[in-house]
Scaffold this motif. Structure first.
Motif, PDB file in Angstrom:
ATOM      1  N   GLN A 140       0.822  -1.223   0.000  1.00 23.62           N
ATOM      2  CA  GLN A 140       0.000   0.000   0.000  1.00 23.62           C
ATOM      3  C   GLN A 140       0.850   1.265   0.000  1.00 23.62           C
ATOM      4  N   MET A 150      -4.005   1.664  -6.085  1.00 28.94           N
ATOM      5  CA  MET A 150      -5.132   0.875  -5.588  1.00 28.94           C
ATOM      6  C   MET A 150      -4.622  -0.550  -5.309  1.00 28.94           C
ATOM      7  N   ASP A 164      -8.910  -1.970   1.043  1.00 27.90           N
ATOM      8  CA  ASP A 164      -9.973  -1.250   0.328  1.00 27.90           C
ATOM      9  C   ASP A 164     -10.914  -2.217  -0.391  1.00 27.90           C
ATOM     10  N   ASN A 197     -13.581  -1.422   2.138  1.00 31.68           N
ATOM     11  CA  ASN A 197     -13.306  -0.503   3.259  1.00 31.68           C
ATOM     12  C   ASN A 197     -12.835   0.859   2.757  1.00 31.68           C
ATOM     13  N   HIS A 198     -12.874   1.057   1.454  1.00 29.65           N
ATOM     14  CA  HIS A 198     -12.478   2.337   0.847  1.00 29.65           C
ATOM     15  C   HIS A 198     -13.330   3.451   1.452  1.00 29.65           C
ATOM     16  N   LYS A 199     -12.765   4.670   1.477  1.00 29.69           N
ATOM     17  CA  LYS A 199     -13.539   5.771   2.110  1.00 29.69           C
ATOM     18  C   LYS A 199     -14.875   6.029   1.390  1.00 29.69           C
ATOM     19  N   TYR A 247     -16.932   3.772   0.417  1.00 30.71           N
ATOM     20  CA  TYR A 247     -17.502   2.419   0.368  1.00 30.71           C
ATOM     21  C   TYR A 247     -19.006   2.391   0.076  1.00 30.71           C
TER      22      TYR A 247
END
Ligand SMILES: Cc1ncc(COP(=O)(O)O)c(C=O)c1O
Length: 358
Positions: free
Chosen positions: A142, A149, A172, A195-197, A199
């Motif tokens: 990451q 990504m 993510d 879990n991406h912001k 989501y």
């Protein structure tokens, strides 16, 4: 003589009762994922502790849809060549360019140093595979480039952990497979945990894409605002999955126990390490003269497999690139029986016969 199977799903009364109940309900499938599919998504999301979970009809579809969130068209995506071909297909489905990196000789997960060497201006994404359920080095990956990504291929890693936390709780985009040989088995299925912001938006996007792009459905009215696929999970799979999920920790504990014994007892030059966080979807060893070795085991009633022939060796992906560890492992890897139905005498026999013929 009963063969000792390489893989073998656990089927108990709970799975059979769940299927019968779903069949009798006559609610076998719904594109908008009601009933058992919705229940499964909620339970699996809680199990791994992710922000969202979208159930689909296979691990391949999960990877396809996760990659559709990463804007990879004409961009490079770095992935290991030692995987099932779906890991690479997900890149092609979305117009990306697969770039294969070598693997770590101990874990057979993607080698972070080689990824570093292969990162270019065009790199948009990395797809590490938790090989056999062995956690890949996600945190290091990451950090390699900003705006990178990471899609985790967790097809083997249902119930595996990283730093004591369930795989799926942090990344993510994490893609699971529920193919019948997997730790959580269904006739067919997969999921993406997010879990991406963003989501919430992404969850809605994928729920639409998994059902032909259908959105804004009210009663019989709906819109289609994008291309989508027929990727939704069916109710029978979800009902089996709900039953399997309840026993997943117990089944994984059994796999771990077997892996520990294999690791301690097998006298082979190279074998899968033992790690308490691993889900042991498979157990691998490396041998010389693989074909004759496998034949000898087969004659003794022991099934084995090859996971995998490297993807860059397949004619569709053929490339003259140098991946020395992948090449070496690709020629010598053998997967040996690993599933919760193995009893003590099966495990003893596998060890005895392997140690005799290796
Ligand atoms: C590493 C890996 N990725 C993806 C997949 C694809 O999953 P499915 O067979 O559910 O489409 C598999 C399945 O074998 C796999 O082993």
């Amino acid at each position: 003589m009963k063969n000792i199977k390489l893989f073998d799903p656990v089927v108990e009364k709970t799975e059979i009762n769940a299927v019968v109940k779903t069949i009798k309900s006559k609610k076998w499938a719904s594109g908008d994922g009601k009933n058992q599919v919705f229940k499964f998504e909620e339970k699996f999301r809680k199990f791994v502790n992710s922000k969202a979970c979208v159930a689909v009809n296979s691990g391949t579809s999960a990877l396809h849809l996760a990659a559709s969130l990463c804007d990879i068209k004409n961009k490079e995506v770095i992935l290991p060549s030692l995987s099932f071909v779906s890991t690479a297909h997900a890149v092609i489905y979305n117009g990306g360019i697969p770039v294969f990196a070598d693997i770590d000789p101990e874990t057979l997960c993607i080698n972070v140093e080689d990824v570093k060497r292969k990162i270019s201006k065009k790199t948009k994404c990395i797809i590490p595979v938790h090989f056999g359920g062995m956690p890949a080095e996600i945190k290091k990956l990451q950090k390699l480039k900003s705006n990178l990504m990471v899609i985790e291929d967790a097809a083997h890693a249902c119930g595996a952990k990283i730093d004591g936390k369930m795989i799926g709780s942090g990344g993510d985009f994490v893609c699971f497979s529920y193919h019948p040989v997997k730790n959580l088995a269904m006739p067919a299925g997969g999921s993406i945990t997010i879990n991406h912001k963003n989501y919430k938006k992404m969850e809605l996007d994928l729920k639409s894409k998994r059902w032909c792009g259908i959105s804004d459905r009210i009663g019989s009215d709906y819109d289609v605002d994008k291309i989508g696929w027929n990727f939704y999970m069916n109710e029978l799979s979800a009902s089996i999955g709900l039953s399997q999920l309840k026993k997943l920790n117990k089944l994984n504990k059994k796999r771990k126990k077997i892996a520990k014994i294999y690791h301690r007892e097998l006298n082979v030059p190279r074998k899968m390490p033992f790690l308490a966080n691993c889900s042991y979807h498979l157990y691998w060893i490396c041998v010389k003269n693989r074909d004759s070795f496998r034949k000898k085991l087969f004659d003794k009633g022991i099934e084995t497999g090859i996971h995998y022939k490297p993807i860059h060796k397949m004619s569709f992906y053929k490339k003259s690139i140098e991946l020395p560890i992948t090449e070496e492992i690709g020629k010598s890897i053998v997967t040996i029986p690993m599933h919760p139905n193995l009893n003590d005498s099966d495990v003893d026999k596998v060890i005895r016969i392997i140690n005799k013929f290796v």
